[in-house]
Design a protein around this motif. Structure first.
Motif, PDB file in Angstrom:
ATOM      1  N   VAL A 107      51.089  -2.878  51.256  1.00 45.84           N
ATOM      2  CA  VAL A 107      51.293  -1.724  50.530  1.00 45.84           C
ATOM      3  C   VAL A 107      50.657  -0.078  51.783  1.00 45.84           C
ATOM      4  CG1 VAL A 107      49.244  -0.388  48.842  1.00 45.84           C
ATOM      5  CG2 VAL A 107      49.979  -3.062  48.527  1.00 45.84           C
ATOM      6  N   HIS A 108      51.938   0.827  51.502  1.00 43.57           N
ATOM      7  CA  HIS A 108      51.196   1.915  52.667  1.00 43.57           C
ATOM      8  C   HIS A 108      51.245   2.833  51.583  1.00 43.57           C
ATOM      9  CE1 HIS A 108      52.791  -0.516  56.193  1.00 43.57           C
ATOM     10  NE2 HIS A 108      51.941  -0.531  56.204  1.00 43.57           N
ATOM     11  N   GLY A 109      49.594   3.217  51.167  1.00 43.13           N
ATOM     12  CA  GLY A 109      49.338   4.177  49.885  1.00 43.13           C
ATOM     13  C   GLY A 109      49.077   4.830  51.061  1.00 43.13           C
ATOM     14  N   GLU A 110      48.857   6.573  49.794  1.00 41.07           N
ATOM     15  CA  GLU A 110      47.566   7.405  50.169  1.00 41.07           C
ATOM     16  C   GLU A 110      46.262   7.020  50.373  1.00 41.07           C
ATOM     17  OE1 GLU A 110      45.930  11.963  48.682  1.00 41.07           O
ATOM     18  OE2 GLU A 110      48.095  10.274  47.493  1.00 41.07           O
ATOM     19  N   SER A 163      42.301  12.940  38.032  1.00 39.23           N
ATOM     20  CA  SER A 163      44.173  12.878  38.516  1.00 39.23           C
ATOM     21  C   SER A 163      44.256  11.612  39.638  1.00 39.23           C
ATOM     22  CB  SER A 163      44.424  13.806  38.745  1.00 39.23           C
ATOM     23  OG  SER A 163      44.151  14.485  39.346  1.00 39.23           O
ATOM     24  N   LYS A 164      42.742  12.289  40.444  1.00 37.98           N
ATOM     25  CA  LYS A 164      43.279  11.906  41.883  1.00 37.98           C
ATOM     26  C   LYS A 164      42.090   9.987  41.237  1.00 37.98           C
ATOM     27  CE  LYS A 164      45.052  14.739  43.914  1.00 37.98           C
ATOM     28  NZ  LYS A 164      46.125  14.164  45.164  1.00 37.98           N
ATOM     29  N   PHE A 220      43.381   4.438  41.634  1.00 36.42           N
ATOM     30  CA  PHE A 220      42.996   3.586  40.871  1.00 36.42           C
ATOM     31  C   PHE A 220      44.784   2.377  40.666  1.00 36.42           C
ATOM     32  CE2 PHE A 220      42.566   1.202  36.169  1.00 36.42           C
ATOM     33  CZ  PHE A 220      41.704  -0.257  36.482  1.00 36.42           C
ATOM     34  N   VAL A 221      45.396   3.187  40.423  1.00 35.85           N
ATOM     35  CA  VAL A 221      47.163   2.163  41.077  1.00 35.85           C
ATOM     36  C   VAL A 221      47.267   1.371  41.601  1.00 35.85           C
ATOM     37  CG1 VAL A 221      49.590   2.886  40.081  1.00 35.85           C
ATOM     38  CG2 VAL A 221      48.293   4.010  38.159  1.00 35.85           C
ATOM     39  N   GLU A 222      46.302   2.636  42.672  1.00 35.47           N
ATOM     40  CA  GLU A 222      47.404   1.963  44.537  1.00 35.47           C
ATOM     41  C   GLU A 222      46.437   0.497  44.224  1.00 35.47           C
ATOM     42  OE1 GLU A 222      46.838   4.246  47.358  1.00 35.47           O
ATOM     43  OE2 GLU A 222      48.376   5.155  47.048  1.00 35.47           O
TER      44      GLU A 222
END
Length: 293
Positions: free
Chosen positions: A148-151, A124-125, A130-132
């Motif tokens: 992009v400010h993602g996890e 899941s992670k 991958f999406v980010e």
């Protein structure tokens, strides 16, 4: 239906180059290279067998081989920061003057991550990451600046220049999971790829269509590509982890016709079961003749 060759990166570069040049000279549409650093653990190959690095090979082929498209099948996302990968992809598209296909996937091969100390998160992670990465790739390859400010990834007003020659540079996603990964394909891909015989590819293609409908995207905007191991004339290997077609010229011709009948846009042929040297070129010529009678 396009026909492309997939030479193993577990052979000397000179052999890969010969295959790509023969493909270009005889009418194949493309050549793909896998992104691995070593054979998969637990397989039949020598675990220490040499494997060429994908990004270097596609750049070299792009500079050395005319006409045909060059692609990756597929870059593992966990191995490179997507901003680095975007710059690599744009450069190869410049080298090829617009003949590059950027194939990407979430990443999976356990022994590569273990040996190199690269994190391989739970599924899941892994997909979240991958999406980010796809958001980063889309931004850098298709927009002037990207934030992009993602996890997992942080980019602030980032540039990627020069941009690819192609607008847009096609992004191919390798995926088979019907619930999440094919939905990711529906949202972000220009091309989709999976291993499979025609019936399986037709089934998963229909699932992809439904995801496209849910997202309001025309499924015709996503090209469908697939591959299976090929035996031109001889017994099919037993207990292979991937599908195999052929065994005789007629059965191979029938299988190729089935892929065409389900609407496949591109059939990719690994050279892994072909004999080396001149026999490999004979096998390639036979495949192409059967695919384009």
């Amino acid at each position: 239906m396009r026909i492309s060759i997939w030479p193993s990166a577990g052979q000397p570069y000179g052999d890969v180059l010969e295959v790509a040049r023969h493909a270009a000279e005889t009418g194949w549409d493309g050549v793909y290279i896998a992104d691995h650093f070593m054979p998969n653990a637990g397989g039949q190959s020598d675990p220490d067998h040499p494997v060429l690095e994908c990004g270097s090979v596609v750049a070299a082929l792009g500079a050395s081989v005319p006409r045909i498209r060059v692609g990756t099948l597929v870059y593992g996302n966990t191995y490179r920061h997507p901003a680095v990968l975007a710059n690599m992809a744009s450069t190869v598209d410049q080298i090829t003057q617009g003949r590059f296909t950027l194939g990407v996937g979430a990443g999976w091969q356990i022994n590569e991550h273990e040996q190199y100390g690269i994190e391989l998160p739970p599924t899941s992670k892994l997909i979240d990451r991958f999406v980010e990465a796809l958001q980063v790739l889309h931004g850098l390859l298709r927009q002037r600046r990207t934030t992009v400010h993602g996890e997992y990834y942080t980019l602030t007003d980032a540039v990627c220049e020069p941009k690819p020659v192609q607008d847009p540079l096609p992004i191919l996603i390798g995926a088979k999971g019907e619930k999440r990964m094919l939905r990711v394909v529906a949202e972000y891909a220009d091309m989709w790829n999976a291993w499979g015989l025609p019936d399986l590819i037709a089934h998963k293609s229909a699932v992809l269509d439904r995801h496209c409908a849910d997202l309001g995207r025309d499924p015709k905007n996503i090209a469908r590509t697939a591959q299976a191991l090929v035996v031109v004339n001889g017994p099919l290997p037993e207990n292979t982890p991937v599908p195999v077609i052929g065994g005789s010229k007629q059965r191979l011709a029938d299988a190729i016709a089935e892929y065409r009948a389900i609407g496949l846009d591109e059939l990719i042929i690994p050279d892994w079961l072909f004999a080396p040297g001149a026999e490999r070129f004979k096998a390639m010529d036979t495949v192409l003749r059967l695919a384009r009678p």
